[in-house]
Design an enzyme around this catalytic site. Structure first.
Site, short mmCIF file in Angstrom:
data_model
loop_
_atom_site.label_atom_id
_atom_site.label_comp_id
_atom_site.label_asym_id
_atom_site.label_seq_id
_atom_site.Cartn_x
_atom_site.Cartn_y
_atom_site.Cartn_z
N ASP A 213 25.41 -55.68 112.27
CA ASP A 213 24.95 -54.72 111.18
C ASP A 213 23.77 -54.25 111.42
O ASP A 213 23.21 -54.99 112.14
CB ASP A 213 25.39 -56.16 110.26
CG ASP A 213 24.76 -55.67 108.86
OD1 ASP A 213 25.06 -53.56 108.67
OD2 ASP A 213 24.42 -56.17 108.02
N GLU B 253 21.86 -49.12 112.70
CA GLU B 253 21.86 -47.61 112.91
C GLU B 253 20.56 -47.32 113.61
O GLU B 253 20.71 -45.98 114.03
CB GLU B 253 21.36 -47.28 111.40
CG GLU B 253 22.14 -47.56 110.57
CD GLU B 253 22.58 -48.60 110.28
OE1 GLU B 253 24.10 -49.09 109.69
OE2 GLU B 253 21.87 -49.86 110.06
#
Length: 1028
Positions: A579, A582
């Protein structure tokens, strides 16, 4: 002799009648020529204006007084050329239609900064979104200022005679499959034009083909190297064989202003222009930090591009939004925000049902906008702020062929283990092992099948990777052992950000020794006085300031592997959930992070005032004040260990991909099993190594539709193993919503119920939403949905094996499967598994009926009863709260298996078949079976492959490949149902033995359904049923 010929322009769905003089012999020769490369009509201006109706006309103008140059581009006869050799003198001169010149909506914006202020990220129009547009700035760029422009039209625009590039040299044939051209920028003292004053003066255009279906156009700076995406692709330039003539070809054009255009067109009779920049050649810009290309599209049926939240699967072109692509820790809201991943790929279905795809291979920040164009066509304006143009076009011609061609370049989908298709349960906010166990026990006590339980970061000690809370989650290793003893699995979250301040924290200490972190550049380090080194520090979930692993650096992979495997010795997890990759950093450039836990003020601040990478002249349509919002500084550096250094500006969108590349081998090394990696941030080719969940959605009814759209889009993107957070991550779900979402979720390939922590909401936590927590009727409904899923896992597993080997999609839109039916083009509230199983979930509150479209060209059956649907087309069917409408298309044979509490147990249960006959009394299907978790069983030939077929009242079951003998010890084929038989059998022979009509088969004459039971067929052998 004068005769009339009607030329049907399929792209525009209208007829054009052209009067011409032609002898029959001459006409028969000319109609085989592929294209008219230029024309100049001297006596009939109206003919030139026909461009508004078609982009390419085959005209013979002898009588009309036109001078026409004809060039044959028949690739079928050219075995050694990229496309027909196109000399400079043969480049067609295309006159831009008057309506393009006259209509303000087709102006090309010369002030994208103002465009940004007007149309970008709707959820984040913040203080930095101001317009500095003025007439003086506009004219200084060489553009036209229009004070009378409408609010939604360009006030400052590029005149048609300026901008673009001209051909300097070429074409030069590099090989029989590759051609290059040299271009020079069109700008002189009298026609000066530049937006940002860093235009690349000379370009090299390299065009290559790979087989009959794919064309690649790469446009580089001719005089200097620029950043190019370091993700490996599978591309081999090759000429099509004589037996498979090319379906598409490249053509260079030029306007009357000498501006070069790029065309890729079909070679069939349609001559459809799939990619054509000619009409907007003045908008082709190649600046150092602003690259723009505008193409027309021969249809308005456009799908894909992301990752964004789209309100419909088919793009809405009327009053359309500009969408940004830049990986961001951003939950979907339904606006035009840029989400977690980067997928610059779109597919088009033309009016005649042919499909093609376009992939723009670029990893910089970028944005796109689709708009309506003349005559049911469309335009795409694509912008990026770095790298090069590297554009692939895939000819199709079916949607499924398009996706297979795309995956032949980016890689075919990953094949998850069998247990990965079972039900999975998670939440952020259990906060204790007791609560985690309670959710599991509620599920089991309700007899709801389940395979996987997750640990989110709340089970960590102070949210540190590779730890667990010794107080609140004391005993979690033993709980995981209990899961394993009951045939279930455990998946742990691991975030990339590593706490740099936690005392004696091995992950950071060892990472520091290996020097694995993303760095400030040597020339500029805003944190050196604090750290004394070049590590760039931010703040995410742990208590301390965090460092960020550089997964491009080889030593990082070794460090990562060591940390994961050492943790595995303590916690016996079975898969990895990555997770925040980005990469996310909380509230970059602001006073402090939102969750900062100290009294002193601190945050990661980027040099936005004076660094061009951190404050580029054009930021693209992304959320946030600066491009570094919620992530790292763009000037930070990453290394490949071989002497290459990248700025984060260029490879930000690759962070999730690079972490996945490092993580999958570790996950598979846990016990030398296939395992699972689920990644939030993805890039083209991520689907070959991971799955993806659709992010932090909300318990809101509109998000059920977003679930369907996201699932369909990621199948286009090559990541079929995907799904939403069932019942919603943010906010409190309702019982009805969760019940309906569990029905839909049962047909998400990645089937996980997941909700979140109550940050920013009143109260202590969102309500529990595990499927056993609700009222008895809702729990029963949830159980049926999950059991239905488990019966269909053999079919789903087979579909995933097929796409892993051959490429393609698992979940499909109706348009994808029925592209020639206009009624299907916009449908996005029903979908298909493969080509045959139609799922029609209810996605609106209080609805007890469902609108469904069943294509009339097919036979359709109620999946549950086998009754044939006699009313086809648009229908409305009952859909009580505990019911999910499902339909089976004639021609399919679906393998199924009796459900159990998990896949280990269900794999031992009897199989059964559902046979749905088509209009020709025919059906086929197959089943792939292996041990469910070993690596590369297909490649190592340790699997079984069964073929099922029904033809001429004969059903055959054949183990074509049988190399996993354990199946024969565990599994029998027990029951078979056949839908849609044209008449009842009087006798049934099984392997020449007659079945008893008393207790082994029965025929329902009202529904035309045959049921055979208690067969106990040995799956190691062939079986034939004959229906007399």
């Amino acid at each position: 002799m004068i005769e009339k010929q009607k030329i049907y322009n399929i792209k525009n769905r209208q007829y054009l009648t052209v009067v011409y003089a032609l002898y029959k012999l001459t006409f028969s020769i000319l109609k085989n020529l592929a294209i008219v490369s230029s024309y100049l009509c001297t006596s009939n201006q109206a003919l030139r204006n026909m461009h508004r109706f078609t982009k390419l006309l085959l005209l013979v103008g002898i009588v009309l007084g036109c001078s026409i140059h004809v060039q044959s581009l028949s690739l079928a006869k050219m075995k050694s050329e990229t496309n027909a050799r196109q000399n400079q003198k043969d480049i067609p001169i295309i006159e831009v239609p008057d309506f393009v010149n006259a209509d303000p909506k087709y102006r090309i914006d010369c002030s994208p900064e103002n465009d940004e202020h007007r149309t970008f990220c709707q959820i984040n129009l913040t203080k930095n979104r101001t317009s500095n547009l003025s007439e003086s700035l506009c004219t200084a760029r060489g553009c036209v200022w229009d004070t009378n422009s409408q609010a939604d039209k360009s006030t400052c625009y590029i005149p048609k005679e300026k901008g673009g590039y001209e051909l300097k040299q070429g074409p030069d044939q590099i090989s029989n499959a590759m051609t290059v051209y040299s271009l020079g920028r069109l700008s002189s003292q009298s026609s000066r034009f530049s937006m940002f004053n860093h235009d690349i003066e000379n370009l090299k255009v390299q065009v290559s083909i790979s087989g009959p279906d794919m064309v690649r156009m790469t446009i580089r700076d001719e005089n200097a190297d620029r950043y190019e995406v370091p993700v490996p692709l599978q591309w081999t330039p090759s000429v099509p064989p004589t037996s498979a003539p090319p379906k598409i070809q490249f053509q260079m054009t030029k306007t009357t202003n000498k501006q070069i255009g790029f065309r890729i067109l079909r070679t069939d009779d349609t001559q459809s222009l799939l990619f054509d920049t000619t009409f907007f050649a003045n908008g082709f810009i190649y600046d150092d930090q602003f690259l723009q290309i505008i193409t027309t599209i021969p249809s308005r049926n456009i799908y894909g591009f992301g990752e964004n939240t789209h309100a419909s699967f088919r793009h809405n072109l009327k009053d359309s939004k500009r969408y940004g692509i830049f990986a961001r820790d951003q939950w979907p809201t339904g606006e035009n925000e840029n989400l977690y991943g980067t997928h610059p790929f779109y597919m088009v279905i033309e009016p005649n049902g042919q499909a093609y795809g376009v992939f723009i291979f670029n990893s910089n920040a970028q944005d796109y906008k689709f708009d309506e164009f003349d005559n049911d066509q469309a335009t795409l304006t694509y912008r990026t702020i770095g790298g090069i143009f590297d554009i692939f076009v895939f000819a199709g011609t079916t949607p499924e062929q398009v996706i297979r061609q795309y995956q032949s370049v980016i890689g075919k989908p990953y094949f998850p283990p069998y247990w990965g298709f079972g039900f999975q349960l998670c939440r952020y906010g259990y906060n204790s092992l007791d609560n985690m166990k309670a959710a599991m026990y509620r599920t089991l006590n309700a007899s709801i099948p389940i395979d996987v339980h997750y640990g989110d970061i709340d089970y960590f000690h102070n949210r540190l990777d590779f730890t667990w809370n010794p107080v609140d989650f004391q005993g979690i290793p033993e709980y995981i052992d209990w899961l394993h003893s009951n045939d279930m699995k455990f998946i742990t979250m691991i975030d990339p950000a590593i706490d740099s301040e936690a005392p004696n924290y091995p992950a950071f200490v060892e990472g520091q020794k290996a020097d694995v972190w993303i760095k400030w550049p040597e020339r500029r380090n805003l944190q050196f006085n604090e750290t004394g080194n070049r590590n760039i520090l931010g703040y995410v979930w742990p208590d301390g300031k965090t460092a960020f692993p550089d997964y491009f650096y080889p030593s990082t992979n070794e460090w990562w592997r060591t940390q994961v495997l050492e943790y595995r010795k303590k916690i016996k997890f079975d898969g990895i959930w990555i997770d925040m990759n980005e990469p996310a950093n909380f509230d970059t450039n602001r006073i402090k992070p939102w969750n900062w836990n100290r009294t002193e003020v601190w945050n990661l601040k980027c040099p936005v005032e004076d660094e061009i990478l951190d404050n580029p002249p054009y930021k693209t349509a992304i959320c946030g004040d600066y491009i570094s919002d919620k992530t790292l500084c763009m000037i930070s550096e990453q290394r490949d260990g071989r002497g290459k250094t990248y700025n984060h500006y260029d490879i930000h969108n690759l962070y999730g991909w690079s972490e996945t590349v490092a993580t999958l081998p570790v996950a598979r090394a846990l016990e030398n099993r296939r395992s699972i990696v689920i990644s939030r941030s993805t890039f083209p080719s991520s689907g070959a190594i991971s799955g993806h969940w659709l992010g932090d959605n909300t318990a809101d009814w509109k998000h059920l539709k977003y679930n369907i759209i996201g699932m369909l889009e990621f199948n286009l993107f090559g990541i079929p193993y995907n799904g939403a957070d069932i019942c919603g991550f943010f906010a409190d779900t309702t019982e009805e919503m969760c019940q309906r979402w569990m029905q839909l979720g049962a047909f998400n390939p990645f089937f996980r119920n997941h909700n979140g922590y109550k940050f920013g909401y009143e109260g202590n936590a969102f309500r529990d939403q595990d499927p056993g927590v609700f009222s008895a009727p809702a729990v029963a409904s949830n159980r049926r949905a999950v059991e239905l899923r488990y019966t269909l896992i053999p079919h789903l597993y087979t579909l995933f094996h097929r796409v892993h080997v051959s490429g393609g999609t698992v979940v499909r839109s109706m348009a994808h499967e029925f592209p020639t039916i206009p009624d299907c083009w916009s449908l996005d509230e029903q979908f298909l598994w493969d080509s045959s199983l139609l799922i029609a979930p209810v996605i609106y509150e209080n609805h007890r009926t469902k609108y469904v479209y069943l294509p009339p060209s097919e036979r359709w059956y109620d999946f549950y009863t086998g009754e044939e649907m006699k009313t086809l087309g648009n229908i409305t069917v009952p859909a009580p709260l505990d019911f999910l409408p499902l339909y089976l298309r004639g021609g399919a044979i679906i393998p199924q298996q009796q459900s159990a509490m998990n896949t280990v147990q269900s794999r031992k249960n009897p199989l059964f078949l559902t046979v749905a006959l088509d209009n020709n009394q025919y059906a086929q299907g197959n089943l792939f079976w292996d041990d469910g978790e070993s690596i590369d069983t297909y490649e190592h030939s340790v699997y079984n492959d069964f073929a099922f077929s029904y033809k001429s009242r004969r059903l055959s079951i054949e183990p074509w490949t049988y190399k996993y003998p354990q199946m024969g010890n565990d599994v029998k084929l027990e029951d078979i149902k056949i839908y849609g038989m044209d008449r009842a059998p009087s006798r049934i022979l099984w392997n020449r033995q007659e079945l008893s009509a008393t207790n082994q088969w029965a025929f329902d004459s009202a529904k035309n359904v045959l049921t055979m039971t208690k067969l106990a067929l040995d799956v190691t052998k062939s079986h034939t049923f004959v229906f007399l």
